[in-house]
Design an enzyme around this catalytic site. Structure first.
Site, mmCIF file in Angstrom:
data_model
loop_
_atom_site.group_PDB
_atom_site.id
_atom_site.type_symbol
_atom_site.label_atom_id
_atom_site.label_comp_id
_atom_site.label_asym_id
_atom_site.label_seq_id
_atom_site.Cartn_x
_atom_site.Cartn_y
_atom_site.Cartn_z
ATOM 1 N N LYS A 116 -21.617 30.667 21.107
ATOM 2 C CA LYS A 116 -20.717 31.722 21.567
ATOM 3 C C LYS A 116 -21.471 32.961 22.046
ATOM 4 C CE LYS A 116 -16.259 30.699 19.475
ATOM 5 N NZ LYS A 116 -16.286 29.391 18.897
ATOM 6 N N GLU A 288 -14.557 31.599 25.128
ATOM 7 C CA GLU A 288 -15.583 30.558 25.065
ATOM 8 C C GLU A 288 -15.238 29.507 26.115
ATOM 9 O OE1 GLU A 288 -15.631 27.830 21.834
ATOM 10 O OE2 GLU A 288 -13.467 27.767 21.633
ATOM 11 N N PHE A 348 1.103 23.196 4.594
ATOM 12 C CA PHE A 348 0.435 22.341 5.586
ATOM 13 C C PHE A 348 -0.713 21.515 5.002
ATOM 14 C CE2 PHE A 348 2.590 25.738 7.719
ATOM 15 C CZ PHE A 348 3.234 25.089 8.750
HETATM 16 P P1 ADP Z 1 -12.860 28.256 18.346
HETATM 17 O O1 ADP Z 1 -14.221 27.885 18.825
HETATM 18 O O2 ADP Z 1 -12.707 28.078 16.885
HETATM 19 O O3 ADP Z 1 -11.788 27.646 19.185
HETATM 20 P P2 ADP Z 1 -12.281 30.781 19.710
HETATM 21 O O4 ADP Z 1 -13.277 31.846 19.970
HETATM 22 O O5 ADP Z 1 -11.847 29.959 20.855
HETATM 23 O O6 ADP Z 1 -12.819 29.850 18.550
HETATM 24 O O7 ADP Z 1 -11.022 31.469 19.027
HETATM 25 C C1 ADP Z 1 -9.983 30.731 18.445
HETATM 26 C C2 ADP Z 1 -8.748 31.611 18.278
HETATM 27 O O8 ADP Z 1 -9.035 32.782 17.509
HETATM 28 C C3 ADP Z 1 -8.189 32.151 19.572
HETATM 29 O O9 ADP Z 1 -7.341 31.232 20.191
HETATM 30 C C4 ADP Z 1 -7.454 33.390 19.095
HETATM 31 O O10 ADP Z 1 -6.226 33.056 18.506
HETATM 32 C C5 ADP Z 1 -8.358 33.908 18.008
HETATM 33 N N1 ADP Z 1 -9.316 34.912 18.511
HETATM 34 C C6 ADP Z 1 -10.606 34.676 18.836
HETATM 35 N N2 ADP Z 1 -11.207 35.807 19.243
HETATM 36 C C7 ADP Z 1 -10.295 36.792 19.213
HETATM 37 C C8 ADP Z 1 -10.302 38.202 19.508
HETATM 38 N N3 ADP Z 1 -11.388 38.820 19.921
HETATM 39 N N4 ADP Z 1 -9.158 38.899 19.347
HETATM 40 C C9 ADP Z 1 -8.042 38.283 18.910
HETATM 41 N N5 ADP Z 1 -7.972 36.985 18.590
HETATM 42 C C10 ADP Z 1 -9.077 36.221 18.740
HETATM 43 MG MG MG Z 2 -11.507 27.916 21.165
#
Ligand code: ADP
Ligand code: MG
Ligand code: ADP
Length: 666
Positions: A116, A288, A348
């Site tokens: 990331k 990401e 869950f």
């Molecule tokens: P993963 O690799 O676990 O999918 P992500 O970075 O894609 O991680 O984030 C997963 C979820 O976490 C997002 O869909 C969102 O709901 C929440 N999230 C991640 N970063 C942020 C942020 N900066 N602000 C608010 N919510 C976030």
């Molecule tokens: Mg994700």
């Protein structure tokens, strides 16, 4: 084009890839662990190779086994699905060395996007808007707090190697930042063997909207619109849809173009997803990039008319994209619901087991122009194993507009019969029924806000209840008719039903009677007559028909003297009694279930590994309370709400029965 490909995955996604390969005239090889010898993907493939014991670390995650299986069967390419080896650069290297094609991006793109922190730096350089934050590794709690303060609260602390919603914490102040640093890095170490964490601004009331990209090896790259995946539980997606009810054409174009710019910056090839977090003001920030086929890819397929797996295979074989950006048109609306073997009323927890009945709703076109699609890896008699993701199926609907797709989803959920294993269908139906969902007012907090004390099932509204009682009365009449036809019985069986009954539910008696007519019955209930029309026969699990012209799909089962009905996410238990028996039933003392909300109970039989709170301690919702080991898996039990521990009932090492008390709250 390839003659034969291997699918390095299991479950619904393996089945889904096999379907497309078969349609393209490509032979397929499945791989399977000991637990999956009888699985659907093994049966569907032309050939299958055993690759080791049940735990994925000894089978589906062992790259060498997959390479061996390719060499043994002569498979020329591998489709990795999602999860498992789909985003492992070393796996691609190994395939490359063995001369086997990876149906996915190049190893460099996977490497660049797998981390990331690194991928954010890359995105920034490519002109993609990223979440404000600090793109360095945080070394300790003190640094976490000082950087968080610099960025400005609230912030999100995230594992750089994270995925699947793991290793992330929201912090609103210094104490939470320190705490969040510790727990995020611990979780990252145990889940990803990499404890690097970073910090970024937490976007409030956010939506998760992602762009599907597709690129070939000839420099062509397009975006196929977006998917909104804001309905999440603990940062994991539950419902997804395409398009997003929030985006306007300009924002869609801006996000699409940034996604393509990022893909081009890493010479991306194949299908990939660029995830964004979107604020209430439509500001959007890169989260990401997932360098693989996404779980929710079907909603994009439904609105674009494309087969993403086919395009991935063609691109991997060196073909050019057969269309350009101008040719991509979004048509109608599609929604996906993830059906999991988990108990929504028990926070869950996984509810795995053998599926004794499995009747997914019919696929294809419906009368109102909508369509239903079921991507599944399960069959009747099969087992949902504790070793893997407890997904049963993905239910996907398409409609010319969002309301039609939503209605189709509700009805498809009503008709989805699963017995033996637990499932979350009632919860999914409840989500579909939310006014807020209908209005498209989504955010990643929706579930937490709509179900602040967890999910406890839903109660049907008065009109629906009346219709369901009419269905139960009609069903009872059918039983009475059948009984009357059995010879040698006491007389008066049928008369019993003509004298009138009471339908008793929730402690209330509803007087009713049934008058059979052609194609159903006229049912009188509480002084109102309803026209019930159906082709239902005794023993059918699914009751379909109309009540006063309203189409209904109801799951109905006789359990002892009761009828159990399932509709719209609600479960209703009805007794049909003679008026006299009804009067007497009303006089019976009601045994109230004890109030167990003040207790943490063991959700399953198992070993109490630890209790991490002490008597008198304040706990916060979501906080870890105890760990129970069952079937070799550690289950962390968390507080459902804030409170204070009154008494700890079970000690470490105790062997627990299901529902045994572990902790009592004040
Ligand atoms: P993963 O690799 O676990 O999918 P992500 O970075 O894609 O991680 O984030 C997963 C979820 O976490 C997002 O869909 C969102 O709901 C929440 N999230 C991640 N970063 C942020 C942020 N900066 N602000 C608010 N919510 C976030
Ligand atoms: Mg994700
Ligand atoms: P999507 O973004 O496609 O919706 P999910 O976040 O639901 O994907 O994850 C898809 C699958 O991949 C799930 O089975 C999840 O457990 C698994 N997964 C995703 N990221 C990782 C990771 N970094 N490590 C292990 N498993 C992962």
């Amino acid at each position: 084009m390839f003659d034969k490909i291997l699918i390095a995955n299991r479950g619904e996604i393996a089945c889904r890839v096999i379907k497309t390969a078969r349609r393209m005239g490509i032979k397929t090889v499945a791989v399977y662990s000991e637990a999956d010898a009888g699985a659907l993907h093994v049966e569907m493939a032309d050939e299958a190779v055993a690759i080791g014991p049940a735990p994925s670390a000894q089978s589906y995650l062992v790259a060498d086994r997959i390479v061996e299986a390719c060499l043994k069967t002569g498979a020329q390419a591998v489709h990795p699905g999602y999860g498992f080896l789909s985003e492992k650069a070393e796996f691609c290297e190994k395939l490359k060395k063995a001369g086997i094609t990876f149906i996915g991006p190049d190893v460099h793109a996977i490497g660049a996007m797998g981390d990331k922190i690194e991928s954010k730096k890359l995105a920034k350089a490519a002109g993609v808007s990223t979440v404000p934050g600090y793109l360095g590794v945080i070394k300790d709690e003190a640094e976490a707090a000082s950087i968080a303060r610099e960025i400005g609260y609230p912030v999100m602390i995230k594992a750089s190697a994270g995925g699947g919603g793991k290793g992330m914490r929201v912090a609103w102040n210094d104490a939470e930042a320190r705490d969040g640093f510790r727990s995020a890095s611990n979780e990252a170490r145990s889940s990803f063997a990499d404890d690097r964490v970073f910090i970024e601004k937490y976007i409030q009331e956010p939506r998760h909207i992602e762009i599907q990209v597709l690129a070939d090896t000839h420099g062509n790259c397009v975006y196929l619109g977006e998917r909104e995946c804001s309905i999440q539980r603990r940062h994991q997606k539950v419902i997804e849809e395409a398009p997003s009810p929030f985006l306007d054409p300009q924002t869609r174009k801006a996000m699409g173009e940034q996604a393509v710019a990022l893909a081009k910056a890493v010479q991306y090839r194949s299908a990939g997803t660029v995830e964004f977090i979107v604020g209430p003001d439509k500001s959007f920030y890169f989260l990401e990039m997932n360098t693989r086929l996404q779980v929710e890819h079907p909603v994009t397929e439904e609105v674009t008319g494309l087969d993403l797996v086919e395009l991935m295979i063609r691109v991997a074989a060196g073909e050019r994209l057969p269309f350009g950006q101008e040719d991509v048109k979004l048509n109608g609306w599609s929604i996906e619901a993830r059906v999991y073997a988990e108990d929504p009323t028990r926070n869950f927890l996984p509810a795995i087991g053998r599926v004794t009945r499995y009747r997914p709703p019919a696929e294809g076109k419906r009368a109102d122009g909508s369509r239903v699609r079921v991507d599944t890896g399960v069959y009747e008699g099969g087992e949902i194993s504790m070793y893997y993701d407890p997904m049963i199926a993905k239910l996907i609907t398409w409609g010319p507009d969002r309301a039609t797709a939503t209605r189709a989803m509700g009805e498809a959920l009503d008709g989805f019969v699963i017995r033996g294993a637990g499932h979350n269908i009632s919860f999914l139906a409840a989500l579909m029924g939310l006014e807020r969902f209908g209005e498209g007012r989504l955010s990643t907090n929706l579930i937490a806000e709509e179900f602040p004390d967890g999910f406890h099932g839903i109660t049907p509204e008065a009109d629906t209840l009346r219709r369901l009682l009419a269905v139960a009365l009609m069903a009872e009449r059918r039983v009475a008719e059948r009984d009357a036809m059995i010879s040698g019985q006491a007389t008066g069986q049928l008369r019993r039903s003509l004298e009138g009954w009471v339908a008793r539910t929730g402690g209330v008696n509803h007087p009713g009677s049934v008058m059979p007519v052609d194609g159903g019955a006229d049912v009188r209930l509480d002084d109102r007559t309803m026209a019930v029309r159906t082709g239902w026969e005794l023993g059918d699990l699914l009751w379909t028909g109309t009540v006063d012209g309203v189409p209904m799909t109801v799951q109905i089962e006789r359990k002892g003297t009761r009828w159990v009905l399932f509709h719209g996410g609600a479960e209703l238990s009805v007794q049909v009694l003679t008026p006299r028996a009804g009067d007497l039933a009303a006089l019976m003392p009601v045994k109230l279930p004890p109030d167990m909300s003040k207790f943490l109970l063991s959700p399953m039989p198992g070993l109490l590994v630890s209790v991490v709170v002490a008597e008198g301690e304040e706990v916060k919702a979501g906080q870890e309370l105890a760990v129970v080991e069952a079937m070799k898996m550690e289950n962390i039990l968390r507080a459902e709400s804030d409170g204070r521990v009154k008494k700890v009932h079970a000690a470490k090492g105790a062997s627990l029965a299901v529902d045994e008390k572990i902790i009592e709250f004040e």
